[in-house]
Design a protein around this motif. Structure first.
Motif, PDB file in Angstrom:
ATOM      1  N   LEU A   1      43.689  18.682 -21.472  1.00 28.03           N
ATOM      2  CA  LEU A   1      44.108  17.320 -21.791  1.00 28.03           C
ATOM      3  C   LEU A   1      45.534  17.137 -21.292  1.00 28.03           C
ATOM      4  O   LEU A   1      46.475  17.680 -21.863  1.00 28.03           O
ATOM      5  N   GLU A   2      45.665  16.396 -20.200  1.00 31.04           N
ATOM      6  CA  GLU A   2      46.991  16.163 -19.623  1.00 31.04           C
ATOM      7  C   GLU A   2      47.463  14.762 -20.003  1.00 31.04           C
ATOM      8  O   GLU A   2      46.769  13.771 -19.750  1.00 31.04           O
TER       9      GLU A   2
ATOM     10  N   PHE B   1      53.257  20.753 -26.447  1.00 28.73           N
ATOM     11  CA  PHE B   1      52.311  21.089 -25.385  1.00 28.73           C
ATOM     12  C   PHE B   1      52.125  22.589 -25.285  1.00 28.73           C
ATOM     13  O   PHE B   1      53.024  23.373 -25.601  1.00 28.73           O
ATOM     14  N   ASP B   2      50.926  22.976 -24.823  1.00 25.92           N
ATOM     15  CA  ASP B   2      50.632  24.387 -24.598  1.00 25.92           C
ATOM     16  C   ASP B   2      51.115  24.838 -23.224  1.00 25.92           C
ATOM     17  O   ASP B   2      51.484  25.993 -23.047  1.00 25.92           O
ATOM     18  N   VAL B   3      51.072  23.928 -22.258  1.00 27.47           N
ATOM     19  CA  VAL B   3      51.423  24.270 -20.879  1.00 27.47           C
ATOM     20  C   VAL B   3      52.306  23.175 -20.298  1.00 27.47           C
ATOM     21  O   VAL B   3      52.008  21.989 -20.426  1.00 27.47           O
TER      22      VAL B   3
ATOM     23  N   CYS C   1      38.412  18.071 -17.540  1.00 20.26           N
ATOM     24  CA  CYS C   1      39.836  17.800 -17.317  1.00 20.26           C
ATOM     25  C   CYS C   1      40.074  16.321 -17.568  1.00 20.26           C
ATOM     26  O   CYS C   1      39.621  15.469 -16.803  1.00 20.26           O
ATOM     27  N   ILE C   2      40.763  16.032 -18.676  1.00 22.32           N
ATOM     28  CA  ILE C   2      41.054  14.640 -19.036  1.00 22.32           C
ATOM     29  C   ILE C   2      42.482  14.322 -18.605  1.00 22.32           C
ATOM     30  O   ILE C   2      43.419  15.036 -18.945  1.00 22.32           O
ATOM     31  N   TYR C   3      42.620  13.237 -17.846  1.00 24.76           N
ATOM     32  CA  TYR C   3      43.926  12.754 -17.405  1.00 24.76           C
ATOM     33  C   TYR C   3      44.206  11.449 -18.133  1.00 24.76           C
ATOM     34  O   TYR C   3      43.386  10.530 -18.123  1.00 24.76           O
ATOM     35  N   MET C   4      45.361  11.336 -18.739  1.00 20.10           N
ATOM     36  CA  MET C   4      45.759  10.099 -19.406  1.00 20.10           C
ATOM     37  C   MET C   4      46.889   9.494 -18.589  1.00 20.10           C
ATOM     38  O   MET C   4      48.016  10.002 -18.581  1.00 20.10           O
TER      39      MET C   4
ATOM     40  N   VAL D   1      41.119  23.136 -26.836  1.00 22.75           N
ATOM     41  CA  VAL D   1      41.916  22.124 -26.138  1.00 22.75           C
ATOM     42  C   VAL D   1      43.247  22.718 -25.697  1.00 22.75           C
ATOM     43  O   VAL D   1      43.964  23.320 -26.508  1.00 22.75           O
ATOM     44  N   THR D   2      43.575  22.520 -24.426  1.00 29.44           N
ATOM     45  CA  THR D   2      44.899  22.873 -23.911  1.00 29.44           C
ATOM     46  C   THR D   2      45.634  21.580 -23.596  1.00 29.44           C
ATOM     47  O   THR D   2      45.180  20.783 -22.766  1.00 29.44           O
ATOM     48  N   ARG D   3      46.743  21.365 -24.284  1.00 26.28           N
ATOM     49  CA  ARG D   3      47.552  20.166 -24.054  1.00 26.28           C
ATOM     50  C   ARG D   3      48.557  20.490 -22.946  1.00 26.28           C
ATOM     51  O   ARG D   3      49.333  21.426 -23.067  1.00 26.28           O
TER      52      ARG D   3
END
Length: 551
Positions: free
Chosen positions: A125-126, A249-251, A327-330, A161-163
């Motif tokens: 989740l970006e 965030f994780d990354v 892969c979710i892009y916001m 989920v990876t933020r």
């Protein structure tokens, strides 16, 4: 009995009828819709399943609905099942089944409402990913609230989920930022295409404190020094602001690493080799129209430099190689073109276009005194996250930004969010929680505690029923909010739950007064109130908003 449990009972009953009649089970939907009717007099819940499937099965809707009613009525959880209209089926739950929702909440506590819809899924989740050239503006602040809430919702449905924050530390905007810092350090006017605001002066001064001789270095070294230190300082400020806003965030992925590591060059060669790129007009083009894009996209320009999409493709490959299946892009309102091109990039690399999902968020405006607020004290040209938090606080800001669909432009009324009245939605919900916490404290002062043998079947008052049924909807609300990527559904639900509680409290006294002795109903209502408090706390937590015990 929750709506989900009732839906499963309806489906099993329909399947039994189909088996008895030798009908094709594939006609039945995987999920049966069970909803609360608009008119409470029609029952606790209703389904239109008979209207959906009867004619496909060669049956009359009302006839099938009656058969369904007869089978379901045999369940001890159902008080009555009645056919209405052309084939609707209305239910009333037995008091014991309705009260079981209360015990389910109390048993599951903080886990009540969670599900398994995304169990086994690895989701990247970006969101936010604002350029490190200034403080986070309101659009980024909206994504910070909504993205964080969505991450919590997806995790609550079992997803891993990876933020992720994409740190745009390559490109022309960084050069403009660095030139602005150097101009500020020299006391010169802002470059024509540069960045203004007191934050630029502050960061320029910090650079000079760390490297006092930076301005006397050769031009290239001076530029690199201001870039290295200045961009780093700006990014640390951004991370600090996000953390104070409750969003971590994780990354943090650096765009520049895609170029310096050779990832961009590598993916370009890969796409050339599999025929996804073609050469025309001295440039290399992605065959993106073959995958639904409105035009093919230049990946390597005629001067040999990679276009921006080259980095996007390399970044997507990196995410997929890290094991993410979604892969979710916001992205912001001006990024609609990215939907087709990113899906095309996935397909060109041999992956399903559905590996990519793009959410587009609309603009946010601040309003005070009926007039728009346009200028920031610090950034000069835009209103920032810090401006909003300073005006209304983190809770109100996060709740308000999460309360609306991101598809719509949002006008945030600062005057309303400062009010400590029921007109302010976040105050309304938090006050309901604080009121319930206060009730439990008052009960403890009277030596009244939650009892495991409380008879919740006594909760037969209409307002008690409304509150219990609203509590029971929480799991399905969370599941739907995660599936549709719509955290605002949680906020709106919490407001309906707060409303149901306030109406219950006004109509049904919970604690004994004076010399009155507690009754079995007292303990049943205490259990109901604790269930309502727990659900309010769970919902607020998913929005990243606090659940105060005193207000």
């Amino acid at each position: 009995m929750t709506p989900a449990a009732l839906a499963e009972l309806v489906r099993k009953s329909a399947a039994q009828i189909f088996s008895d009649r030798g009908l094709d089970h594939s006609i039945l939907p995987e999920r049966v819709t069970v909803e609360r009717p608009r008119n409470p007099e029609h029952g606790d819940y209703a389904t239109n399943l008979a209207l959906q499937v009867a004619k496909k099965a060669g049956l009359q809707p009302r006839e099938f609905a009656q058969e369904l009613a007869d089978v379901i009525s045999d369940s001890p959880s159902i008080d009555s099942a009645e056919v209405a209209g052309p084939g609707f089926l209305n239910f009333r739950l037995a008091a014991s089944a309705q009260g079981e929702i209360v015990w389910q909440v109390l048993r599951e506590g903080k886990n009540y409402g969670r599900g398994t819809a995304y169990e086994g899924r690895r989701i990247n989740l970006e969101f936010v990913s604002a350029n490190p050239t200034g403080p986070i503006h309101l659009g980024g602040t909206r994504w910070a609230a909504v993205g964080d809430a969505l991450g919590r919702l997806l995790a609550a449905q079992g997803a891993e989920v990876t933020r992720e924050y994409y740190f745009n530390d390559a490109g022309a905007q960084i050069d403009r930022f660095v030139r602005s810092l150097i101009a500020a350090a020299k006391g010169e006017p802002v470059p024509e295409d540069g960045y203004a605001g007191t934050y630029v002066n502050d960061i320029a001064a910090q650079v000079l404190r760390e490297e006092p001789n930076a301005l006397s270095l050769p031009e290239d070294e001076c530029h690199e020094t201001f870039r290295r230190i200045g961009v780093g300082l700006m990014f640390e400020e951004i991370k600090k602001s996000l953390h104070e806003f409750g969003t971590d965030f994780d990354v943090f992925f650096h765009e520049d690493s895609l170029h310096t590591s050779g990832a961009v060059a590598s993916v370009v060669e890969e796409l050339k080799a599999n025929g996804s790129l073609y050469f025309a007009d001295n440039a290399w083009w992605l065959r993106s129209t073959e995958h639904g894009d409105d035009k093919d996209r230049v990946v390597i320009k005629s001067d040999g430099a990679p276009a921006y999409i080259a980095g996007d493709i390399a970044y997507l490959r990196d995410k997929i190689n890290r094991g993410f299946d979604l892969c979710i892009y916001m992205l912001g309102a001006d990024h609609h073109g990215y939907i087709a091109r990113l899906k095309a990039a996935a397909a060109a690399m041999g992956h399903s276009p559905d590996t990519v999902e793009v959410m587009i968020g609309q603009l946010v405006n601040l309003v005070s005194g009926g007039k728009p607020v346009r200028m920031s004290k610090r950034a000069g040209t835009v209103v920032t996250m810090e401006d909003l938090v300073e005006a209304v606080g983190v809770d109100a800001a996060r709740y308000e930004l999460s309360r609306y669909s991101v598809d719509s432009t949002l006008d945030v009324d600062l005057d309303l969010l400062r009010k400590r009245t029921n007109d302010n939605p976040v105050f309304y919900v938090q006050y309901a929680h604080a009121r319930l916490a206060s009730l439990q404290r008052n009960a403890a002062e009277q030596n009244l505690e939650l009892r495991s043998d409380a008879d919740v079947s006594l909760l037969t008052h209409p307002r008690e029923g409304d509150l219990i049924r609203t509590i029971g909807e929480f799991p399905s609300v969370l599941k739907k909010a995660a599936e549709l990527r719509e955290p605002h559904r949680v906020a709106r639900y919490l407001e309906s739950l707060a409303s149901a509680y306030h109406k219950f409290y006004d109509a049904a006294r919970v604690l004994p007064q004076g010399d009155e002795e507690p009754t079995p109903l007292t303990y049943a209502r205490l259990a109901l109130c604790e269930a309502a408090r727990q659900v309010l706390a769970n919902g607020l937590s998913l929005l990243g908003v606090s659940a105060p015990e005193r207000m």
